[in-house]
Each structure stands twice: as structure tokens, then as C-alpha cells.
Design a protein around this motif. Structure first.
Motif, PDB file in Angstrom:
ATOM      1  N   LYS A  82       0.838  -1.201   0.000  1.00 16.73           N
ATOM      2  CA  LYS A  82       0.000   0.000   0.000  1.00 16.73           C
ATOM      3  C   LYS A  82       0.869   1.244   0.000  1.00 16.73           C
ATOM      4  N   ALA A  83       0.272   2.351  -0.405  1.00 13.11           N
ATOM      5  CA  ALA A  83       0.983   3.622  -0.402  1.00 13.11           C
ATOM      6  C   ALA A  83       0.866   4.266   0.969  1.00 13.11           C
ATOM      7  N   THR A  84       1.923   4.939   1.366  1.00  8.01           N
ATOM      8  CA  THR A  84       1.897   5.711   2.602  1.00  8.01           C
ATOM      9  C   THR A  84       2.624   7.029   2.347  1.00  8.01           C
ATOM     10  N   VAL A  85       2.428   7.991   3.225  1.00  8.18           N
ATOM     11  CA  VAL A  85       3.057   9.295   3.009  1.00  8.18           C
ATOM     12  C   VAL A  85       3.831   9.739   4.235  1.00  8.18           C
ATOM     13  N   GLU A  86       4.850  10.535   3.965  1.00  7.49           N
ATOM     14  CA  GLU A  86       5.538  11.274   5.022  1.00  7.49           C
ATOM     15  C   GLU A  86       5.033  12.709   4.916  1.00  7.49           C
ATOM     16  N   ALA A  87       4.416  13.203   5.976  1.00  2.71           N
ATOM     17  CA  ALA A  87       3.683  14.466   5.890  1.00  2.71           C
ATOM     18  C   ALA A  87       4.493  15.659   6.375  1.00  2.71           C
ATOM     19  N   ASN A  88       4.183  16.810   5.820  1.00  3.81           N
ATOM     20  CA  ASN A  88       4.709  18.068   6.342  1.00  3.81           C
ATOM     21  C   ASN A  88       3.897  18.485   7.569  1.00  3.81           C
ATOM     22  N   ALA A  89       4.515  19.223   8.452  1.00  2.96           N
ATOM     23  CA  ALA A  89       3.838  19.711   9.647  1.00  2.96           C
ATOM     24  C   ALA A  89       3.182  21.055   9.335  1.00  2.96           C
ATOM     25  N   LEU A  90       1.887  21.030   9.117  1.00  4.51           N
ATOM     26  CA  LEU A  90       1.146  22.253   8.783  1.00  4.51           C
ATOM     27  C   LEU A  90       0.627  22.905  10.060  1.00  4.51           C
ATOM     28  N   GLU A  91       0.837  24.192  10.167  1.00  5.52           N
ATOM     29  CA  GLU A  91       0.384  24.912  11.357  1.00  5.52           C
ATOM     30  C   GLU A  91      -1.092  25.296  11.256  1.00  5.52           C
ATOM     31  N   THR A  92      -1.575  25.454  10.045  1.00  4.65           N
ATOM     32  CA  THR A  92      -2.954  25.885   9.860  1.00  4.65           C
ATOM     33  C   THR A  92      -3.486  25.377   8.527  1.00  4.65           C
ATOM     34  N   LEU A  93      -4.803  25.316   8.388  1.00  2.15           N
ATOM     35  CA  LEU A  93      -5.399  24.886   7.126  1.00  2.15           C
ATOM     36  C   LEU A  93      -5.443  26.023   6.109  1.00  2.15           C
ATOM     37  N   TYR A  94      -5.469  27.268   6.624  1.00  2.00           N
ATOM     38  CA  TYR A  94      -5.500  28.428   5.734  1.00  2.00           C
ATOM     39  C   TYR A  94      -4.669  29.559   6.326  1.00  2.00           C
ATOM     40  N   ASP A  95      -3.729  30.045   5.535  1.00  2.00           N
ATOM     41  CA  ASP A  95      -2.876  31.157   5.938  1.00  2.00           C
ATOM     42  C   ASP A  95      -3.403  32.414   5.250  1.00  2.00           C
ATOM     43  N   ALA A  96      -4.162  33.214   6.012  1.00  2.00           N
ATOM     44  CA  ALA A  96      -4.798  34.395   5.421  1.00  2.00           C
ATOM     45  C   ALA A  96      -3.768  35.418   4.948  1.00  2.00           C
ATOM     46  N   GLU A  97      -2.645  35.512   5.640  1.00  2.00           N
ATOM     47  CA  GLU A  97      -1.625  36.499   5.290  1.00  2.00           C
ATOM     48  C   GLU A  97      -1.092  36.266   3.872  1.00  2.00           C
ATOM     49  N   HIS A  98      -0.906  34.994   3.512  1.00  2.00           N
ATOM     50  CA  HIS A  98      -0.370  34.668   2.186  1.00  2.00           C
ATOM     51  C   HIS A  98      -1.442  34.062   1.268  1.00  2.00           C
ATOM     52  N   ASP A  99      -2.707  34.056   1.727  1.00  2.00           N
ATOM     53  CA  ASP A  99      -3.823  33.496   0.971  1.00  2.00           C
ATOM     54  C   ASP A  99      -3.469  32.095   0.449  1.00  2.00           C
ATOM     55  N   LYS A 100      -3.047  31.246   1.373  1.00  2.00           N
ATOM     56  CA  LYS A 100      -2.582  29.909   1.018  1.00  2.00           C
ATOM     57  C   LYS A 100      -3.327  28.880   1.850  1.00  2.00           C
ATOM     58  N   VAL A 101      -3.782  27.806   1.188  1.00  2.00           N
ATOM     59  CA  VAL A 101      -4.495  26.742   1.884  1.00  2.00           C
ATOM     60  C   VAL A 101      -3.664  25.462   1.869  1.00  2.00           C
ATOM     61  N   ALA A 102      -4.022  24.559   2.771  1.00  2.00           N
ATOM     62  CA  ALA A 102      -3.398  23.240   2.754  1.00  2.00           C
ATOM     63  C   ALA A 102      -3.800  22.533   1.468  1.00  2.00           C
ATOM     64  N   SER A 103      -2.815  21.953   0.772  1.00  2.00           N
ATOM     65  CA  SER A 103      -3.113  21.303  -0.498  1.00  2.00           C
ATOM     66  C   SER A 103      -2.666  19.843  -0.486  1.00  2.00           C
ATOM     67  N   ALA A 104      -3.453  19.005  -1.138  1.00  2.00           N
ATOM     68  CA  ALA A 104      -3.132  17.577  -1.219  1.00  2.00           C
ATOM     69  C   ALA A 104      -2.120  17.364  -2.340  1.00  2.00           C
ATOM     70  N   THR A 105      -0.925  17.895  -2.119  1.00  2.00           N
ATOM     71  CA  THR A 105       0.148  17.806  -3.102  1.00  2.00           C
ATOM     72  C   THR A 105       1.447  17.422  -2.403  1.00  2.00           C
ATOM     73  N   ILE A 106       2.460  17.117  -3.208  1.00  2.00           N
ATOM     74  CA  ILE A 106       3.774  16.746  -2.688  1.00  2.00           C
ATOM     75  C   ILE A 106       4.719  17.918  -2.848  1.00  2.00           C
ATOM     76  N   GLY A 107       5.435  18.263  -1.804  1.00  2.00           N
ATOM     77  CA  GLY A 107       6.391  19.358  -1.873  1.00  2.00           C
ATOM     78  C   GLY A 107       6.994  19.646  -0.510  1.00  2.00           C
ATOM     79  N   GLN A 108       7.882  20.603  -0.472  1.00  2.95           N
ATOM     80  CA  GLN A 108       8.526  21.019   0.763  1.00  2.95           C
ATOM     81  C   GLN A 108       7.973  22.375   1.185  1.00  2.95           C
ATOM     82  N   LEU A 109       7.842  22.561   2.480  1.00  2.68           N
ATOM     83  CA  LEU A 109       7.425  23.867   2.985  1.00  2.68           C
ATOM     84  C   LEU A 109       8.647  24.759   3.141  1.00  2.68           C
ATOM     85  N   ALA A 110       8.562  25.957   2.581  1.00  2.00           N
ATOM     86  CA  ALA A 110       9.645  26.920   2.758  1.00  2.00           C
ATOM     87  C   ALA A 110       9.674  27.400   4.199  1.00  2.00           C
TER      88      ALA A 110
END
Length: 205
Positions: A82-110
Motif C-alpha cells: 500500500k501507499a503511505t506518506v511522510e507528511a509536512n507539519a502544517l500549522e494551519t489549514l489556511y494562511d490568510a496572510e499569504h492566501d494559502k491553503v493546505a493542499s493535497a500535493t507533494i512538496g517542501q514547505l519553505a
């Protein structure tokens, strides 16, 4: 028969394992689809080696397809994939300051980002099942030292006058060895932890 050799952790290692010996598996060869098909064809099967090769190739493709669809694939008495993921530690679901939401994608958090790609990396997980669980392997596995390690043990015995264990074959696993832990496939090395790791990160089901 699984043959073992002994690997010594360097004396200069700044760990509690420094200078200690750990058993490792000495792998004889890598068996690919072609080699497995040849082996299976020798078991008095009605199918030719070519037919078995085609079936195995299709089976591998289908397992991959099912895993990427979010299914688990259980191969009785072998493993569950089965597939499994290593997750990033998100502080919030929506960052109003940068108008950014949590996304179901693969990447690194700056640095400083509070949300974004939810997944750091996606991996394939294999969990042993049925006749391949840890307890079953402990009963069925036969272990022996490689010829080189037998010679090294004999030499050590001659120098010190005291026997070091393990010259003969034995069933089951080495005491003090690492345990199979859930994690990623693809780690087929004999990586050791505090007590010497197993060959693969496979959990029991």
C-alpha cells in the motif's frame, strides 16, 4: 539457507555500538521477474517460462495500478502492499496572510510557511502476512555463517582461547538483532540500529 556475516562498527564511531559486531545477511543474488519465471517453470508447472514471465509482468503492473488508486493489495502468505506518506507539519489549514491553503500535493514547505503541500514524500509500504510474518520466519528460517565468517570466528577462537558463538547452523533469528519495523520499502540494505537492523522494513499483519 540464509548466510550471515559479521560487520564491526568502527571503533571511532561516537555511538554505543562502536567496536561491536552485528550480523548481516550475505545476499547471494538478485532474482528479477525473468529469474523467478525460470525458477517457477522448473516446478513441474504446465506453463512455459515465457507464459509465466508475461503473467508476472502484468501482475506487477496491476499491483502498481491498484496501489496508485489508493487500494491495498494483499498477496496471501507474502505481503500487503500500500501507499503511505511522510507528511509536512502544517500549522494551519489556511494562511490568510499569504492566501494559502493546505493542499493535497507533494512538496517542501519553505521556511516560515504555515501551510501548503501536505505531503513531503509518498512511499510504498510492505507488510508481511500469513506464512511470512515474523513468528513464521523465526520458525522456518535456517541460518549459517558464511565460510569467511566461520574462518574469522575460528581465528578469533584460536587467538583468545574462548569460543565466540555461532559457528553452526541454527533455526530462527539472531538474538539481539533488530526487529522488523513498519516503514518504507526499498530499504533492502542491512542497516543496523542499536541491535543491528533487519533487511527490510516489513511489519507483520
Amino acid at each position: 539457507m540464509i548466510e550471515l556475516y559479521l560487520s564491526k562498527v568502527t571503533e571511532t564511531s561516537e555511538t554505543e555500538q562502536a567496536g561491536k559486531y552485528y550480523a548481516r545477511v550475505s545476499y547471494k543474488q538478485t532474482m528479477g521477474v525473468q529469474e523467478m519465471a525460470h525458477h517457477m517453470a522448473e516446478h513441474n508447472t504446465m506453463f512455459s517460462e515465457g507464459s509465466i514471465t508475461g503473467i508476472l509482468i502484468d501482475f506487477v503492473k496491476c499491483v502498481r495500478e491498484m496501489v496508485l488508486m489508493g487500494n491495498t493489495v494483499k498477496i496471501d502468505n507474502l505481503a500487503i502492499f500500500k501507499a503511505t506518506v511522510e507528511a509536512n507539519a502544517l500549522e494551519t489549514l489556511y494562511d490568510a496572510e499569504h492566501d494559502k491553503v493546505a493542499s493535497a500535493t507533494i512538496g517542501q514547505l519553505a521556511e516560515g510557511q504555515k501551510t501548503g503541500a501536505a505531503v513531503k514524500v509518498i512511499k510504498l509500504l510492505a507488510q508481511s502476512t500469513g506464512d511470512f510474518t515474523r513468528d513464521e520466519l523465526k520458525k522456518d528460517a535456517k541460518l549459517a555463517w558464511t565460510d569467511k565468517t566461520k574462518a574469522e570466528i575460528a581465528a578469533a577462537k584460536g587467538e583468545s582461547g574462548s569460543a565466540t558463538g555461532g559457528g553452526s547452523e541454527q533455526g530462527g533469528s539472531q538474538n539481539g538483532g533488530g526487529t522488523n519495523t513498519g516503514g518504507n520499502t526499498g530499504g533492502g540494505d542491512n542497516n543496523g540500529g542499536g541491535g543491528g537492523g533487519d533487511d527490510s522494513p516489513i511489519d507483520d499483519d
